[in-house]
Write a protein that holds these residues in place. Structure first.
Motif, PDB file in Angstrom:
ATOM      1  N   TRP A 160       0.856  -1.186   0.000  1.00 22.71           N
ATOM      2  CA  TRP A 160       0.000   0.000   0.000  1.00 22.71           C
ATOM      3  C   TRP A 160       0.890   1.233   0.000  1.00 22.71           C
ATOM      4  CZ3 TRP A 160      -4.361   2.200  -1.033  1.00 22.71           C
ATOM      5  CH2 TRP A 160      -4.705   3.420  -0.444  1.00 22.71           C
ATOM      6  N   THR A 161       0.573   2.145  -0.881  1.00 21.80           N
ATOM      7  CA  THR A 161       1.296   3.412  -0.951  1.00 21.80           C
ATOM      8  C   THR A 161       0.303   4.547  -0.773  1.00 21.80           C
ATOM      9  OG1 THR A 161       2.861   2.444  -2.521  1.00 21.80           O
ATOM     10  CG2 THR A 161       2.840   4.830  -2.349  1.00 21.80           C
ATOM     11  N   PRO A 162       0.527   5.456   0.167  1.00 21.27           N
ATOM     12  CA  PRO A 162      -0.438   6.521   0.431  1.00 21.27           C
ATOM     13  C   PRO A 162      -0.470   7.541  -0.691  1.00 21.27           C
ATOM     14  CG  PRO A 162       1.555   6.928   1.673  1.00 21.27           C
ATOM     15  CD  PRO A 162       1.733   5.582   1.025  1.00 21.27           C
ATOM     16  N   ASP A 163      -1.557   8.293  -0.741  1.00 22.37           N
ATOM     17  CA  ASP A 163      -1.713   9.328  -1.753  1.00 22.37           C
ATOM     18  C   ASP A 163      -1.149  10.670  -1.309  1.00 22.37           C
ATOM     19  OD1 ASP A 163      -3.122   7.906  -3.866  1.00 22.37           O
ATOM     20  OD2 ASP A 163      -4.765   7.745  -2.445  1.00 22.37           O
ATOM     21  N   TYR A 164      -1.037  10.871   0.003  1.00 23.48           N
ATOM     22  CA  TYR A 164      -0.525  12.140   0.517  1.00 23.48           C
ATOM     23  C   TYR A 164       0.118  11.912   1.880  1.00 23.48           C
ATOM     24  CZ  TYR A 164      -5.091  11.923   2.826  1.00 23.48           C
ATOM     25  OH  TYR A 164      -6.187  11.513   3.532  1.00 23.48           O
ATOM     26  N   ALA A 165       0.945  12.879   2.310  1.00 22.34           N
ATOM     27  CA  ALA A 165       1.797  12.690   3.483  1.00 22.34           C
ATOM     28  C   ALA A 165       1.104  13.064   4.788  1.00 22.34           C
ATOM     29  CB  ALA A 165       3.087  13.496   3.322  1.00 22.34           C
ATOM     30  N   ASP A 166       0.097  12.290   5.150  1.00 19.92           N
ATOM     31  CA  ASP A 166      -0.555  12.450   6.442  1.00 19.92           C
ATOM     32  C   ASP A 166      -0.896  11.060   6.955  1.00 19.92           C
ATOM     33  OD1 ASP A 166      -2.098  14.785   8.146  1.00 19.92           O
ATOM     34  OD2 ASP A 166      -3.123  12.854   8.252  1.00 19.92           O
ATOM     35  N   PRO A 167      -0.639  10.754   8.238  1.00 17.68           N
ATOM     36  CA  PRO A 167      -0.885   9.406   8.763  1.00 17.68           C
ATOM     37  C   PRO A 167      -2.303   8.903   8.557  1.00 17.68           C
ATOM     38  CG  PRO A 167       0.453  10.643  10.314  1.00 17.68           C
ATOM     39  CD  PRO A 167       0.026  11.620   9.251  1.00 17.68           C
ATOM     40  N   VAL A 168      -3.271   9.814   8.482  1.00 17.00           N
ATOM     41  CA  VAL A 168      -4.649   9.373   8.340  1.00 17.00           C
ATOM     42  C   VAL A 168      -4.865   8.601   7.045  1.00 17.00           C
ATOM     43  CG1 VAL A 168      -5.571  11.422   7.154  1.00 17.00           C
ATOM     44  CG2 VAL A 168      -7.047  10.105   8.685  1.00 17.00           C
ATOM     45  N   ASN A 169      -4.053   8.851   6.030  1.00 16.42           N
ATOM     46  CA  ASN A 169      -4.203   8.140   4.771  1.00 16.42           C
ATOM     47  C   ASN A 169      -3.871   6.658   4.910  1.00 16.42           C
ATOM     48  OD1 ASN A 169      -2.976   8.381   1.350  1.00 16.42           O
ATOM     49  ND2 ASN A 169      -5.038   8.048   2.107  1.00 16.42           N
ATOM     50  N   PHE A 170      -3.053   6.313   5.907  1.00 20.74           N
ATOM     51  CA  PHE A 170      -2.839   4.908   6.257  1.00 20.74           C
ATOM     52  C   PHE A 170      -3.949   4.412   7.174  1.00 20.74           C
ATOM     53  CE2 PHE A 170       1.520   5.622   4.870  1.00 20.74           C
ATOM     54  CZ  PHE A 170       1.860   4.397   4.309  1.00 20.74           C
ATOM     55  N   ARG A 190      21.018   7.488 -21.108  1.00 22.02           N
ATOM     56  CA  ARG A 190      20.429   8.428 -22.051  1.00 22.02           C
ATOM     57  C   ARG A 190      19.117   9.034 -21.556  1.00 22.02           C
ATOM     58  NH1 ARG A 190      17.130   6.553 -26.594  1.00 22.02           N
ATOM     59  NH2 ARG A 190      15.764   4.874 -25.896  1.00 22.02           N
ATOM     60  N   LEU A 191      18.526   8.447 -20.499  1.00 24.93           N
ATOM     61  CA  LEU A 191      17.233   8.898 -19.999  1.00 24.93           C
ATOM     62  C   LEU A 191      17.422   9.882 -18.849  1.00 24.93           C
ATOM     63  CD1 LEU A 191      14.164   8.720 -19.989  1.00 24.93           C
ATOM     64  CD2 LEU A 191      14.340   6.674 -18.569  1.00 24.93           C
ATOM     65  N   ASP A 192      16.766  11.017 -18.961  1.00 23.10           N
ATOM     66  CA  ASP A 192      16.926  12.070 -17.955  1.00 23.10           C
ATOM     67  C   ASP A 192      15.547  12.569 -17.517  1.00 23.10           C
ATOM     68  OD1 ASP A 192      18.414  13.840 -16.369  1.00 23.10           O
ATOM     69  OD2 ASP A 192      18.254  15.439 -17.846  1.00 23.10           O
ATOM     70  N   GLY A 193      15.465  13.089 -16.291  1.00 23.04           N
ATOM     71  CA  GLY A 193      14.269  13.788 -15.853  1.00 23.04           C
ATOM     72  C   GLY A 193      13.128  12.936 -15.333  1.00 23.04           C
ATOM     73  N   LEU A 194      13.370  11.665 -15.016  1.00 20.74           N
ATOM     74  CA  LEU A 194      12.320  10.843 -14.418  1.00 20.74           C
ATOM     75  C   LEU A 194      11.895  11.430 -13.076  1.00 20.74           C
ATOM     76  CD1 LEU A 194      13.282   7.074 -14.806  1.00 20.74           C
ATOM     77  CD2 LEU A 194      11.464   8.300 -15.968  1.00 20.74           C
ATOM     78  N   GLN A 195      10.618  11.380 -12.786  1.00 16.91           N
ATOM     79  CA  GLN A 195      10.132  11.732 -11.458  1.00 16.91           C
ATOM     80  C   GLN A 195       9.748  10.445 -10.733  1.00 16.91           C
ATOM     81  OE1 GLN A 195       7.197  14.958 -12.775  1.00 16.91           O
ATOM     82  NE2 GLN A 195       7.712  15.645 -10.705  1.00 16.91           N
ATOM     83  N   ILE A 196      10.440  10.158  -9.651  1.00 15.36           N
ATOM     84  CA  ILE A 196      10.128   9.000  -8.823  1.00 15.36           C
ATOM     85  C   ILE A 196       9.515   9.525  -7.533  1.00 15.36           C
ATOM     86  CG2 ILE A 196      11.030   6.955  -7.666  1.00 15.36           C
ATOM     87  CD1 ILE A 196      11.219   6.806 -10.683  1.00 15.36           C
ATOM     88  N   TYR A 197       8.298   9.111  -7.247  1.00 16.15           N
ATOM     89  CA  TYR A 197       7.553   9.697  -6.142  1.00 16.15           C
ATOM     90  C   TYR A 197       7.791   8.953  -4.825  1.00 16.15           C
ATOM     91  CZ  TYR A 197       4.871  12.095  -9.798  1.00 16.15           C
ATOM     92  OH  TYR A 197       4.495  12.862 -10.865  1.00 16.15           O
ATOM     93  N   PRO A 198       7.897   9.687  -3.700  1.00 16.03           N
ATOM     94  CA  PRO A 198       8.062   9.045  -2.392  1.00 16.03           C
ATOM     95  C   PRO A 198       6.764   8.449  -1.866  1.00 16.03           C
ATOM     96  CG  PRO A 198       7.975  11.423  -2.137  1.00 16.03           C
ATOM     97  CD  PRO A 198       7.979  11.160  -3.611  1.00 16.03           C
ATOM     98  N   PHE A 199       5.627   8.879  -2.387  1.00 24.64           N
ATOM     99  CA  PHE A 199       4.331   8.301  -2.007  1.00 24.64           C
ATOM    100  C   PHE A 199       3.378   8.503  -3.171  1.00 24.64           C
ATOM    101  CE2 PHE A 199       4.789  12.528  -0.113  1.00 24.64           C
ATOM    102  CZ  PHE A 199       3.742  13.220  -0.698  1.00 24.64           C
ATOM    103  N   GLY A 200       2.186   7.903  -3.048  1.00 25.04           N
ATOM    104  CA  GLY A 200       1.241   7.973  -4.155  1.00 25.04           C
ATOM    105  C   GLY A 200       1.735   7.126  -5.321  1.00 25.04           C
ATOM    106  N   ARG A 201       1.623   7.657  -6.524  1.00 23.36           N
ATOM    107  CA  ARG A 201       2.098   6.923  -7.690  1.00 23.36           C
ATOM    108  C   ARG A 201       3.617   6.765  -7.654  1.00 23.36           C
ATOM    109  NH1 ARG A 201      -1.918  10.378  -9.209  1.00 23.36           N
ATOM    110  NH2 ARG A 201      -0.475  12.003  -9.848  1.00 23.36           N
ATOM    111  N   THR A 202       4.118   5.820  -8.407  1.00 24.23           N
ATOM    112  CA  THR A 202       5.547   5.509  -8.369  1.00 24.23           C
ATOM    113  C   THR A 202       6.371   6.428  -9.265  1.00 24.23           C
ATOM    114  OG1 THR A 202       5.043   3.185  -7.970  1.00 24.23           O
ATOM    115  CG2 THR A 202       7.261   3.697  -8.728  1.00 24.23           C
TER     116      THR A 202
END
Length: 546
Positions: free
Chosen positions: A444-454, A525-537
């Protein structure tokens, strides 16, 4: 210098053959002499189950929805929310309960339709409406009357989300939500083209032809069950000039070794790594490890006789050596988790203290204590021999997890037999919704950084609570956190600390195993990836080929 995989990996069936000896670096050097094509090849660790933002319940589908749709906000390079479909910051009422947004005038759907305020209203209603059956319905509780609607106590037309005119959206909240912008980035808050979705009915989002998006990419070639599809730059996206990639070829690769082999051959620009491969690649310049607020957990079905016994659940929670698993089996930067809220995820409003550190280890590995609970449970159940089934998705990491859990539980709890069953992710999700399981492993990965989402995951009336955990005191505490204590940050924080103790220590309602990290290989050769700490990957919106 890039690691090599050794003889064992070369035995794996693949079309790559001797090409596995080649390198992305070599192909990159050659490509410098010709025009760069903005096209990449990437892997997904699991199937795409839906493109309907109300129905997704897995990170792989959420990731693809996030490439093809966009909400009022998106995340910038610093992983902070910034305006997306919203033209400007909303007007906020004095009591903080009413937000009025203007939708960008040039925002369009991929079929050319204008993005309207009613598209948000329609989408949010499909999530909250109990007749639609979204597992994310509790995410809408921030809006006026949402909880009453999803519980069948109020009509849908009382929902606090309204279209004032074609481009004006009004969100009326049930209680103040200081983290609203973070929350609205989440997948359940993506809009849907009302006209298109209504025409498609139940078929909406079931394949690429039955979906239109408003995000940076469109999707082609997904027929609903196949393991390959293509993302193409959406020419109608409002910010298309800043999207560099023209084409992203996606293929589902569940076996990590196969993904790594294809990466080595230069056939993939991005693929995930974990366990022994993460250990092998840890010093490679192409390997990246990003901590993530992802929870790997066991869910015991509390409607079943055995797993409904609290002493059985407590025995399980103490009988697994999580440290050994995280370090020696996963090896991708994951860490053992002895609570439900991850570390470095959320900090107290008064002293800025980390939630996990403040609440401490609630279920630390202790075989002696586990056996005590186990013997008590067997007496209560009148059983000396117990057999249970543990189900999971059929990804490589999920299989390794349940195999380790099986070994630990059978070794440390005499008389217990665990049968394993791996299956495609959608099949596992279906069994969960039907309550057809004893034990389930998932992430499970939360959508936003607040404990209530867990914590709201185990709301007794929440769509994600397939284990049917039910504690009235816990439910009341959730209401306090969301409503009654919304304006008292310190009291709200203390209540969330208490709720985690009830869920994990007192009831063993869920069994946390590890906090995940994203380990991945990325071509030079690949640049600029966004890797998310929570929510989508992951997001490819800012990515490009150098």
């Amino acid at each position: 210098m890039k690691k090599t995989l050794g003889i064992s990996l070369l035995l794996i069936g693949t079309v790559v053959g001797l090409a596995a000896c080649s390198s992305n670096k070599e192909s990159n050097t050659e490509s410098k002499n010709k025009e760069v094509t903005q096209e990449i090849n990437v892997s997904s660790g699991g199937e795409l189950s839906t493109l309907d933002s109300a129905f997704y319940s897995d990170v792989y589908s959420s990731d693809m929805i996030g490439q093809t749709a966009e909400g009022l906000y998106r995340l910038n390079k610093k992983q902070e929310p910034e305006l997306a479909m919203a033209e400007k910051d909303p007007e906020v009422s004095q009591d903080g309960l009413k937000y009025t947004f203007k939708i960008k005038p040039d925002a369009k759907w991929s079929n050319g339709d204008t993005v309207k305020a009613v598209d948000f209203v329609y989408s949010f209603k499909t999530v909250v409406d109990p007749a639609y059956g979204s597992s994310s319905s509790n995410q809408m509780d921030i809006f006026k009357n949402a909880r009453s609607i999803r519980e069948g106590k109020a009509d849908l037309d009382t929902f606090g989300v309204k279209a004032i005119d074609e481009k004006t959206l009004e969100l009326e909240l049930e209680y103040p939500v200081p983290y609203l912008a973070d929350l609205l980035v989440g997948t359940p808050f993506m809009p849907k083209n009302e006209k298109f979705a209504t025409e498609k009915g139940k078929a909406y989002g079931t394949n690429a032809d039955n979906f239109v998006g408003n995000g940076p990419f469109t999707i082609e070639g997904w027929k609903g069950t196949n393991d390959t599809w293509v993302l193409k730059k959406n020419k109608d996206y409002w910010d298309a000039e800043n999207v560099k990639l023209e084409k992203i070829n996606v293929q589902v690769i569940k076996e990590m070794a196969t993904g790594i082999q294809l990466f080595e051959a230069g056939d993939l620009d991005y693929t995930v790594i974990a366990d022994s491969y993460a250990l092998e690649y840890k010093d490679s310049p192409e390997a990246n490890f990003v901590p993530k607020a992802m929870l790997g957990y066991l869910s015991p079905n509390q409607k079943r006789e055995v797993t409904g016994n609290v002493n059985v659940r407590k025995a399980f929670s103490l009988a697994i050596d999580k440290k050994q698993f995280a370090e020696n089996i996963l090896g991708d930067g994951s860490i053992p988790l002895n609570g439900f809220i991850p570390t470095n995820f959320s900090k107290s409003p008064d002293k800025g203290e980390d939630f996990r550190k403040q609440n401490g280890d609630l279920v630390k590995y202790n075989v002696k204590e586990a056996k005590k609970y186990w013997e008590t449970a067997k007496k209560e159940l009148g059983k000396d021999k117990i057999e249970l089934e543990l189900i999971s998705a059929d990804s490589g990491s999920a299989k390794k997890t349940i195999e380790f859990v099986q070994g630990q539980l059978q070794e440390n709890l005499p008389g217990l037999t665990i049968k394993l069953k791996s299956m495609p992710l959608q099949n596992r999700l279906d069994l969960q919704q039907q309550g057809q399981f004893d034990l389930m492993f998932g992430t499970w990965t939360p959508d936003y950084a607040d404990p209530v989402n867990f914590l709201e995951f185990y709301d007794s009336k929440g769509g994600l609570n397939t284990a049917k955990y039910n504690n009235p005191e816990y439910d009341k505490g959730l209401v306090d956190v969301k409503v009654n204590l919304a304006n008292d940050k310190n009291a709200r924080w203390d209540k969330m600390l208490d709720l985690e103790k009830i869920l994990i220590k007192e009831d063993a309602g869920v069994i946390p195993v590890y906090q995940g990290a994203i380990g991945y290989l990325k071509s030079d050769r690949l640049d600029g990836l966004q890797i998310y700490p929570f929510g989508r990957t992951i997001s490819y919106r800012l990515a490009s080929v150098k």
